[in-house]
Design a protein around this motif. Structure first.
Motif, PDB file in Angstrom:
ATOM      1  N   ALA A  64     -87.437  -5.943  92.263  1.00  0.00           N
ATOM      2  CA  ALA A  64     -88.500  -5.326  93.067  1.00  0.00           C
ATOM      3  C   ALA A  64     -88.542  -3.816  92.851  1.00  0.00           C
ATOM      4  N   ARG A  65     -87.397  -3.219  92.529  1.00  0.00           N
ATOM      5  CA  ARG A  65     -87.341  -1.780  92.242  1.00  0.00           C
ATOM      6  C   ARG A  65     -87.694  -1.485  90.784  1.00  0.00           C
ATOM      7  N   GLY A  66     -88.012  -2.521  90.016  1.00  0.00           N
ATOM      8  CA  GLY A  66     -88.426  -2.310  88.631  1.00  0.00           C
ATOM      9  C   GLY A  66     -87.308  -2.358  87.623  1.00  0.00           C
ATOM     10  N   ARG A  67     -86.159  -2.823  88.020  1.00  0.00           N
ATOM     11  CA  ARG A  67     -85.034  -2.919  87.075  1.00  0.00           C
ATOM     12  C   ARG A  67     -84.852  -4.367  86.656  1.00  0.00           C
ATOM     13  N   ASN A  68     -84.707  -4.580  85.385  1.00  0.00           N
ATOM     14  CA  ASN A  68     -84.426  -5.923  84.870  1.00  0.00           C
ATOM     15  C   ASN A  68     -83.044  -5.933  84.260  1.00  0.00           C
ATOM     16  N   GLY A  69     -82.262  -6.909  84.620  1.00  0.00           N
ATOM     17  CA  GLY A  69     -80.913  -7.000  84.079  1.00  0.00           C
ATOM     18  C   GLY A  69     -80.919  -7.671  82.723  1.00  0.00           C
ATOM     19  N   GLY A  70     -79.733  -7.846  82.207  1.00  0.00           N
ATOM     20  CA  GLY A  70     -79.597  -8.552  80.939  1.00  0.00           C
ATOM     21  C   GLY A  70     -79.389  -7.604  79.775  1.00  0.00           C
ATOM     22  N   ARG A  71     -79.216  -8.210  78.634  1.00  0.00           N
ATOM     23  CA  ARG A  71     -78.975  -7.458  77.421  1.00  0.00           C
ATOM     24  C   ARG A  71     -80.281  -6.839  76.930  1.00  0.00           C
ATOM     25  N   PRO A  72     -80.234  -5.598  76.461  1.00  0.00           N
ATOM     26  CA  PRO A  72     -81.456  -4.982  75.936  1.00  0.00           C
ATOM     27  C   PRO A  72     -81.957  -5.714  74.696  1.00  0.00           C
ATOM     28  N   LYS A  73     -83.252  -5.710  74.514  1.00  0.00           N
ATOM     29  CA  LYS A  73     -83.851  -6.360  73.343  1.00  0.00           C
ATOM     30  C   LYS A  73     -83.397  -5.642  72.076  1.00  0.00           C
ATOM     31  N   THR A  74     -83.147  -6.425  71.033  1.00  0.00           N
ATOM     32  CA  THR A  74     -82.734  -5.869  69.755  1.00  0.00           C
ATOM     33  C   THR A  74     -83.970  -5.622  68.905  1.00  0.00           C
ATOM     34  N   ASP A  75     -83.934  -4.518  68.165  1.00  0.00           N
ATOM     35  CA  ASP A  75     -85.045  -4.178  67.279  1.00  0.00           C
ATOM     36  C   ASP A  75     -85.166  -5.245  66.188  1.00  0.00           C
ATOM     37  N   THR A  76     -86.380  -5.778  66.004  1.00  0.00           N
ATOM     38  CA  THR A  76     -86.585  -6.861  65.037  1.00  0.00           C
ATOM     39  C   THR A  76     -86.280  -6.405  63.615  1.00  0.00           C
ATOM     40  N   LYS A  77     -86.589  -5.156  63.303  1.00  0.00           N
ATOM     41  CA  LYS A  77     -86.311  -4.654  61.950  1.00  0.00           C
ATOM     42  C   LYS A  77     -84.812  -4.668  61.664  1.00  0.00           C
ATOM     43  N   LYS A  78     -84.017  -4.294  62.656  1.00  0.00           N
ATOM     44  CA  LYS A  78     -82.567  -4.290  62.466  1.00  0.00           C
ATOM     45  C   LYS A  78     -82.030  -5.708  62.284  1.00  0.00           C
TER      46      LYS A  78
END
Length: 90
Positions: free
Chosen positions: A57-71
């Motif tokens: 609700a405060r705008g924070r999402n947990g979890g692992r950050p998305k990995t760059d597709t190019k990498k």
């Protein structure tokens, strides 16, 4: 607190008998402990879900950050090429 010797023996005997699962009192004790353990687990689950919902609700999402597709594509190409090994890096 100082108890008379007779009373302390009775209390000790009661505690020992409660620990045996084969007796009715022992089964009741273990059942109550299981109920309390399940209750505590459910409370923890509820609090965790409420905390995650409040965080979202405060705008924070947990979890692992998305990995760059190019990498990721580059890593797959390097792995498939087998040009480099772990032994080269150490």
């Amino acid at each position: 607190m100082h108890l008379p010797n007779q009373v302390s023996k009775i209390i000790l005997e009661l505690l020992i008998n409660l620990c045996y699962y084969s007796t009715a009192a022992g089964k009741a004790l273990f059942s109550m402990l299981a109920v309390f353990a399940e209750f505590e687990r459910n409370i923890i689950v509820e609090r965790t879900k409420a905390g995650l919902a409040a965080s979202r609700a405060r705008g924070r999402n947990g979890g692992r950050p998305k990995t760059d597709t190019k990498k990721v594509i580059q890593a797959i190409k390097l792995y498939d090429s087998k040009a480099h090994s772990v032994a080269d890096k150490t």
